[in-house]
Structures are given as structure tokens and as C-alpha cells.
Design a protein around this motif. Structure first.
Motif, mmCIF file in Angstrom:
data_model
loop_
_atom_site.group_PDB
_atom_site.id
_atom_site.type_symbol
_atom_site.label_atom_id
_atom_site.label_comp_id
_atom_site.label_asym_id
_atom_site.label_seq_id
_atom_site.Cartn_x
_atom_site.Cartn_y
_atom_site.Cartn_z
ATOM 1 N N GLU A 143 29.137 41.940 47.481
ATOM 2 C CA GLU A 143 29.490 43.504 47.131
ATOM 3 C C GLU A 143 30.554 43.989 47.778
ATOM 4 O O GLU A 143 31.193 42.958 48.450
ATOM 5 N N ALA A 144 31.144 44.913 47.175
ATOM 6 C CA ALA A 144 32.443 45.600 47.643
ATOM 7 C C ALA A 144 32.315 47.084 47.666
ATOM 8 O O ALA A 144 31.771 47.525 46.731
ATOM 9 N N ILE A 145 33.037 47.678 48.547
ATOM 10 C CA ILE A 145 32.962 49.349 48.692
ATOM 11 C C ILE A 145 33.904 49.712 47.707
ATOM 12 O O ILE A 145 34.831 48.994 47.133
ATOM 13 N N ASN A 146 33.621 51.119 47.177
ATOM 14 C CA ASN A 146 34.693 51.795 46.507
ATOM 15 C C ASN A 146 35.935 51.981 46.758
ATOM 16 O O ASN A 146 36.280 51.473 48.220
ATOM 17 N N GLY A 147 36.877 52.307 46.176
ATOM 18 C CA GLY A 147 38.021 52.705 46.442
ATOM 19 C C GLY A 147 38.651 53.892 47.112
ATOM 20 O O GLY A 147 39.910 54.516 47.174
ATOM 21 N N GLY A 148 37.480 54.664 47.728
ATOM 22 C CA GLY A 148 37.956 55.606 48.368
ATOM 23 C C GLY A 148 37.045 57.086 48.020
ATOM 24 O O GLY A 148 37.476 58.047 48.646
ATOM 25 N N LYS A 149 36.335 56.638 46.858
ATOM 26 C CA LYS A 149 35.491 58.103 46.465
ATOM 27 C C LYS A 149 34.561 58.450 47.450
ATOM 28 O O LYS A 149 34.276 59.742 47.744
ATOM 29 N N THR A 150 34.038 57.735 48.469
ATOM 30 C CA THR A 150 33.036 58.049 49.335
ATOM 31 C C THR A 150 33.194 57.305 50.526
ATOM 32 O O THR A 150 33.825 56.225 50.579
ATOM 33 N N GLY A 168 50.422 55.793 45.537
ATOM 34 C CA GLY A 168 50.477 54.492 46.528
ATOM 35 C C GLY A 168 49.919 53.295 46.083
ATOM 36 O O GLY A 168 49.785 52.468 46.625
ATOM 37 N N GLY A 169 50.124 53.132 44.680
ATOM 38 C CA GLY A 169 49.433 51.982 44.110
ATOM 39 C C GLY A 169 47.988 52.249 43.543
ATOM 40 O O GLY A 169 47.485 53.324 43.725
ATOM 41 N N SER A 170 47.383 51.155 43.025
ATOM 42 C CA SER A 170 46.174 51.359 42.419
ATOM 43 C C SER A 170 45.611 49.863 42.344
ATOM 44 O O SER A 170 46.157 48.832 42.124
ATOM 45 N N TRP A 171 44.080 49.538 42.174
ATOM 46 C CA TRP A 171 43.436 48.698 41.959
ATOM 47 C C TRP A 171 43.377 48.129 40.381
ATOM 48 O O TRP A 171 43.041 48.956 39.845
ATOM 49 N N ARG A 172 43.889 46.902 40.225
ATOM 50 C CA ARG A 172 44.277 46.885 38.658
ATOM 51 C C ARG A 172 43.547 45.269 38.572
ATOM 52 O O ARG A 172 43.535 44.494 39.385
ATOM 53 N N LEU A 173 43.189 45.108 37.272
ATOM 54 C CA LEU A 173 42.738 43.846 36.589
ATOM 55 C C LEU A 173 43.840 43.036 36.506
ATOM 56 O O LEU A 173 45.158 43.487 36.441
ATOM 57 N N PRO A 174 43.979 41.746 36.178
ATOM 58 C CA PRO A 174 44.904 40.801 35.857
ATOM 59 C C PRO A 174 45.708 41.248 34.551
ATOM 60 O O PRO A 174 46.936 40.956 34.577
ATOM 61 N N ASP A 175 45.264 41.829 33.528
ATOM 62 C CA ASP A 175 45.847 42.238 32.557
ATOM 63 C C ASP A 175 46.554 43.760 32.566
ATOM 64 O O ASP A 175 47.073 44.341 31.922
ATOM 65 N N GLY A 176 46.543 43.992 33.994
ATOM 66 C CA GLY A 176 46.894 45.365 34.066
ATOM 67 C C GLY A 176 46.131 46.629 33.868
ATOM 68 O O GLY A 176 46.411 47.643 34.655
ATOM 69 N N GLU A 177 44.991 46.511 33.497
ATOM 70 C CA GLU A 177 44.062 47.706 33.193
ATOM 71 C C GLU A 177 43.344 48.230 34.592
ATOM 72 O O GLU A 177 43.406 47.240 35.609
ATOM 73 N N GLN A 178 42.913 49.276 34.515
ATOM 74 C CA GLN A 178 42.429 49.988 35.729
ATOM 75 C C GLN A 178 41.224 49.175 36.135
ATOM 76 O O GLN A 178 40.316 48.695 35.346
ATOM 77 N N ALA A 179 41.081 48.754 37.588
ATOM 78 C CA ALA A 179 39.928 47.888 37.898
ATOM 79 C C ALA A 179 38.973 49.099 38.441
ATOM 80 O O ALA A 179 39.089 50.227 38.443
ATOM 81 N N SER A 180 37.902 48.340 38.826
ATOM 82 C CA SER A 180 36.773 49.310 39.307
ATOM 83 C C SER A 180 36.861 49.945 40.670
ATOM 84 O O SER A 180 37.316 49.345 41.359
ATOM 85 N N VAL A 181 36.840 51.201 40.864
ATOM 86 C CA VAL A 181 37.172 51.880 42.138
ATOM 87 C C VAL A 181 35.682 52.389 42.461
ATOM 88 O O VAL A 181 35.726 52.997 43.631
ATOM 89 N N ASP A 182 34.732 52.026 41.955
ATOM 90 C CA ASP A 182 33.196 52.175 42.357
ATOM 91 C C ASP A 182 32.754 51.194 43.059
ATOM 92 O O ASP A 182 33.395 50.034 43.434
ATOM 93 N N ASP A 183 31.546 51.427 43.878
ATOM 94 C CA ASP A 183 30.956 50.484 44.528
ATOM 95 C C ASP A 183 30.482 49.625 43.573
ATOM 96 O O ASP A 183 29.781 49.605 42.487
ATOM 97 N N ILE A 184 30.597 48.256 44.150
ATOM 98 C CA ILE A 184 30.146 47.043 43.075
ATOM 99 C C ILE A 184 28.960 46.260 44.143
ATOM 100 O O ILE A 184 29.466 45.800 45.288
ATOM 101 N N SER A 185 28.059 45.905 43.435
ATOM 102 C CA SER A 185 26.798 45.071 43.922
ATOM 103 C C SER A 185 26.545 44.013 42.973
ATOM 104 O O SER A 185 26.400 44.505 41.790
ATOM 105 N N CYS A 186 26.298 42.815 43.284
ATOM 106 C CA CYS A 186 25.928 41.771 42.135
ATOM 107 C C CYS A 186 25.051 40.683 42.893
ATOM 108 O O CYS A 186 25.289 40.158 43.821
ATOM 109 N N PHE A 187 23.939 40.567 42.123
ATOM 110 C CA PHE A 187 23.124 39.480 42.318
ATOM 111 C C PHE A 187 23.301 38.368 41.248
ATOM 112 O O PHE A 187 23.602 38.745 40.230
#
Length: 520
Positions: free
Chosen positions: A86-93, A480-499
Motif C-alpha cells: 500500500e501507499a498513501i495519497n499525495g496529500g489529499k488527506t 513544486g513538481g508532481s507524481w508521474r508515470l514513466p511515460d510522463g502521464e499523471q500518476a495516482s495521487v490517491d491512496d493505493i492498496s493491493c492484494f
């Protein structure tokens, strides 16, 4: 209200008042909610094995700057050596509002004196309590009528962590209780060869053609019993949240996705937009759930609105039109449909049709009553439309859609299930996830690291969805920058959880069960 919403829609092409609505309600209820305490203190899932005190754990799990990817600390803590990250969001909460749970529970009779042949608890959490196929075979020898259910659950919270935390702690208790109520019938179905069951039409929603017959009653299949237990457990938990929200502080709401392995079947119960995908060793991806956004749950929502127009307070229109209407359309014929329709028909536009639509936007961008982007889940009992008396809860259902998969039919030594919140699926397609799964498993096989391979897969998927922090290309370019995917597109800034869950172990459990029953 319509004028404000209409103006916002015409200006931006889309309106989302969920944040404003949530803020207003939190402020209006602040004085009363501050006097209530939560029943369950906020913490990250136990399966992470953080072993930190409260402040350190909160600090690590709430780092919205570096967004570390946290993984299950002890691989034996998850059934089937499944992986979790899991990873937390980018500052939303300020906290990660996702919650997850994994456990196994035993369905078995209680002896008249209250004693059992084994000393195992009814629900098994983590570590050595999670049974291997060999341990399950031993258990069956001691308790031949025991059934083992393996449970994975994921809850995506919004407007607070309260409902998701409640669900993490309690849903498995509700589900085991409901399964125990029909346990004798489940056992009868497993022990009875299908040739002895009465002929009847196949059950809907994944039912099989073998039925339990009760005198003077309807024929009910094994699948229908389990689906009913899942549905009633979801309803029971939501009712409990509704009752206890006046006693405990239970903030917001949450979506829910449950994977239940029982006998030789997998039950996928979905109430929201968390998704389960079967990633096969061929590299193909098979979604096992449908994202229940307002757009995808349109028929149910429109039927509620049309049958109970008083819920809309003459502020929204229950019909769906093929395009946004304006006053110029009065008296014109425009394609539309209502809740019981799949197709479209022409309707002459009236004044009532100019009200703001019940559902606006398509797919993931759709919003119900201009407020919320999901149509099912737990909680949200006090949620209202911004600056309006309209309540959301009559439209929000806690009843899941259930899909049934025969795991015995899955040739699955390398087939895995990826179960993740929308923070992952919003930026990575099912097909890309399946390719990543196979790539990671191939690398783990070559490196002889198969023991924790599914944890590595989960970590890789969460890291891929989170992306990497990139500063502006030009100095002084602003921001101040942003979270990006390798192709330059916007990455997820939401909470992420994965089984990442294997199918083969549960197939082995089913085989062990059948061997003990003499069916092999």
C-alpha cells in the motif's frame, strides 16, 4: 440550487461538489461529533506487521511527501502466501483512508458440551494461525464436518477513515455469523452427490445446477446460500454503522470488495469501485467485478428516483438524456431513457426535464446527485447534497454484486488475483497489470525468490501506480513538481492498496477437503 449547478456545469463541463458537501457537513456536525470517540482507533492493517507504537506508525503510514510503499511484513500472515502492499495519497488527506483485512474462519458444529476436537479459534488471523493444506487435512481428520473459508477484504474510505476502519474490524464477524446460520445446509450440499439432488433451473448470479431440497420450500443452491450470507452480512454491517454512529464517531463512508474462498468456489462481492482481476499465466486479464460508479449502476438509481420522486425535492431529473438540455430544447424531441430501459426513445422535453441530471458524467467521472462518485458502499448515512435537504443514503446501496468462480476449473498454478483500490486502476489498465504480474513472477522464478514473489508483485504494482516524483523541467517553471508515470502521464495521487492472491493454494485446500470427504 439548479442555477448554481447549471452555471458550474456550463463553465467547466463537469461539476463535483463532493468536497464542498463533505466540508459543510463536517462543520455542521463538528460540535456533536467532537464529543464522540471512535470505537476503533485508527491504525494501518495488522497484516503489515509494522510493530510500531501509535505515533511512529501514523508518521510512517501518513508520509504524503515520500509516499513509501509498505508491504506485508510477515509473509506467513496472509493466507496462501499472498502479497500485499500500500501507499498513501499525495496529500489529499492526512491519513490513508484505505483499509484491508485477510483471515480464515472455520465453519463447524459445536459439541453439546461446548467442546471441540481441536483447539483452534473460530477466526484465524496472521502468522501460524493461517492454515496450510496439510494443516487443513489434519483438521478434517479431527473435525470431519469442518469447512474452511478464506477471506480477503478491501475498503476504500472517503470523507474520513471511520467507516473503512469499522468494516475492517467487523465485516468478517458478520459474514461468519451468516454462514454459520446456513452451515447445516452448506454441509448437506457438499456431502450430497449432485446426482441425488432434485432437478431444477440453474441458479442466477453464478449458481450451480445442484440444489438442496427442503420440504415445502423453494430449492436453494449452495451458491445461493453463500451469496445470501454475503449480502446479509453487508446489510448487517451497514445497519450497525447506522445505529452506532450516534454513540461512536464514524466518519465518512467506504466502498467494499470481498473475496471469499469456500469449498471449490471463489465469491467476489463488490460494493463500489475497488476491483478484482484474474491475471492468468497466459498474460490475459479477466475482471471479476464491475466498478459500481453511478454511471454503471444507472438503472438501479433511476428506478429509485422514478419510484420515489419525493427524494429529489424537485431539484434533479431522474431521466437520462443523450445530451445536456437547455431551454432551447423545450418542446423538442430528444433521445432519453429511464431506469428499466437499455435502449433509447424520443421524448418531448418539458420544464421538469431541464432539472439537473440525477447522474452526470460518464464512467469514472460520473457523479450521483452532483456529490459522490460511487453508488454502493458502507456509511454516508448523514451525507447530503450541498445546500440542499436531499439525502444521498436512499440511493447508496450496501448490497454487493456477487460473482462466482469455480476455482477447481482454473488451471492455476501461476494464475493470481489482483485486488486493488481505484488508486491503482485509475492509472494502470487490467492488461498492463497482468503483464506486470507475469514479468515479476518470471523474474522471481529465475532468481529463486518464489517464496515472497507475490509480495514483490504487489510492491511493484503499487510503486508503478504511485509513479515517481518529478520536478518541473524548467527552473522557476512554477509548482513544486508532481507524481508521474514513466511515460510522463499523471500518476495516482490517491491512496493505493493491493492484494496479489494465488489460486493454487485454495485449489489444494478444496482437493484436501474432497479427499477427506471421499469424493476423490
Amino acid at each position: 440550487m439548479f442555477k448554481r449547478l447549471s452555471s458550474a456545469f456550463k463553465t467547466t463541463g463537469f461539476v463535483d461538489l463532493s468536497a464542498a458537501s463533505s466540508n459543510q457537513q463536517r462543520q455542521s456536525a463538528k460540535s456533536s461529533s467532537d464529543q464522540l470517540r471512535p470505537r476503533f482507533a485508527y491504525c494501518r492493517p495488522d497484516l503489515l506487521g509494522l510493530e510500531l507504537d501509535g505515533d511512529d506508525e501514523r508518521s510512517l503510514a501518513s508520509d504524503t511527501v515520500s509516499r513509501p510503499v509498505l508491504v506485508a511484513g510477515d509473509r506467513t500472515a496472509l493466507p496462501g502466501f499472498a502479497g500485499y502492499a500500500e501507499a498513501i495519497n499525495g496529500g489529499k488527506t492526512q491519513v490513508n483512508e484505505d483499509q484491508s483485512q485477510a483471515c480464515q474462519f472455520l465453519l463447524r458444529p459445536t459439541a453439546p458440551n461446548g467442546e471441540r476436537a481441536d483447539a483452534l479459534p473460530d477466526i484465524l488471523y496472521g502468522g501460524d494461525c493461517v492454515l496450510s493444506p496439510e494443516q487443513y487435512s489434519e483438521l478434517l481428520r479431527a473435525s470431519p464436518d469442518c469447512l474452511l473459508a478464506t477471506y480477503f477484504a478491501m475498503f476504500d474510505g472517503h470523507a474520513g477513515d471511520g467507516a473503512a476502519t469499522y468494516a475492517k474490524q467487523l465485516l468478517q464477524l458478520h459474514l461468519r455469523e451468516k454462514l454459520m446460520q446456513v452451515y447445516p445446509l452448506l454441509l448437506e450440499r457438499i456431502n450430497k452427490p449432485s446426482s441425488e439432488t432434485p432437478a431444477a433451473a440453474p441458479a442466477q448470479n453464478g449458481g450451480d445446477s445442484a440444489f438442496i431440497h427442503q420440504p415445502d420450500s423453494l430449492t436453494v443452491s449452495f451458491d445461493q446460500l453463500v451469496i445470501g450470507a454475503l449480502e446479509s452480512a453487508f446489510i448487517g454491517l451497514d445497519d450497525q454503522i447506522c445505529r452506532e454512529r450516534t454513540t461512536y464517531r464514524i466518519t465518512g463512508g467506504c466502498t467494499a470488495l470481498v473475496l471469499l474462498f469456500l469449498a471449490d468456489r471463489l465469491y467476489v462481492a463488490n460494493a463500489g469501485d475497488t476491483r478484482a482481476v484474474l491475471c492468468q499465466r497466459t498474460g490475459s486479464a479477466q475482471p471479476l467485478s464491475v466498478d459500481l460508479t453511478p454511471y454503471n449502476d444507472r438503472e438501479r438509481l433511476q428506478l429509485i428516483a422514478s419510484h420515489h420522486p419525493e427524494l429529489l425535492h424537485k431539484e434533479f431529473c431522474a431521466l437520462q438524456f443523450a445530451r445536456r438540455l437547455g431551454r432551447r430544447d423545450l418542446g423538442e424531441r430528444v433521445l432519453c431513457r429511464h431506469g428499466c430501459m437499455q435502449g433509447w426513445h424520443y421524448k418531448t422535453v418539458t420544464e421538469e426535464d431541464l432539472l439537473f441530471p440525477l447522474i452526470v458524467g460518464d464512467e469514472k467521472k460520473s457523479r450521483l446527485l452532483a456529490t459522490i462518485g460511487v453508488a454502493r458502499g458502507f456509511g454516508d448515512h448523514d451525507l447530503r447534497v450541498f445546500d440542499s435537504p436531499i439525502q444521498l443514503k436512499p440511493f447508496l446501496s450496501c448490497v454487493p454484486q456477487v460473482t462466482v468462480v469455480q476455482t477447481a476449473e482454473q488451471d492455476g498454478c501461476e494464475d493470481v488475483l489482483v485486488m486493488a483500490t481505484d488508486g491503482l486502476w485509475d492509472v494502470i489498465s487490467c492488461e498492463a497489470v497482468a503483464k506486470t504480474v507475469q514479468s515479476c513472477l518470471n523474474q522471481a522464478r529465475e532468481a529463486a525468490t518464489a517464496a515472497n514473489s507475490l509480495t514483490i508483485v504487489a510492491q511493484e504494482l503499487v510503486g508503478a501506480a504511485r509513479g515517481a516524483w518529478q520536478k518541473p523541467e524548467r527552473p522557476g517553471g512554477g509548482g513544486g513538481g508532481s507524481w508521474r508515470l514513466p511515460d510522463g502521464e499523471q500518476a495516482s495521487v490517491d491512496d493505493i492498496s493491493c492484494f496479489v492472491i494465488p489460486l493454487d493454494l485454495h485449489s489444494r485446500l478444496s482437493r484436501a477437503e474432497r479427499q477427506e470427504d471421499g469424493q476423490y
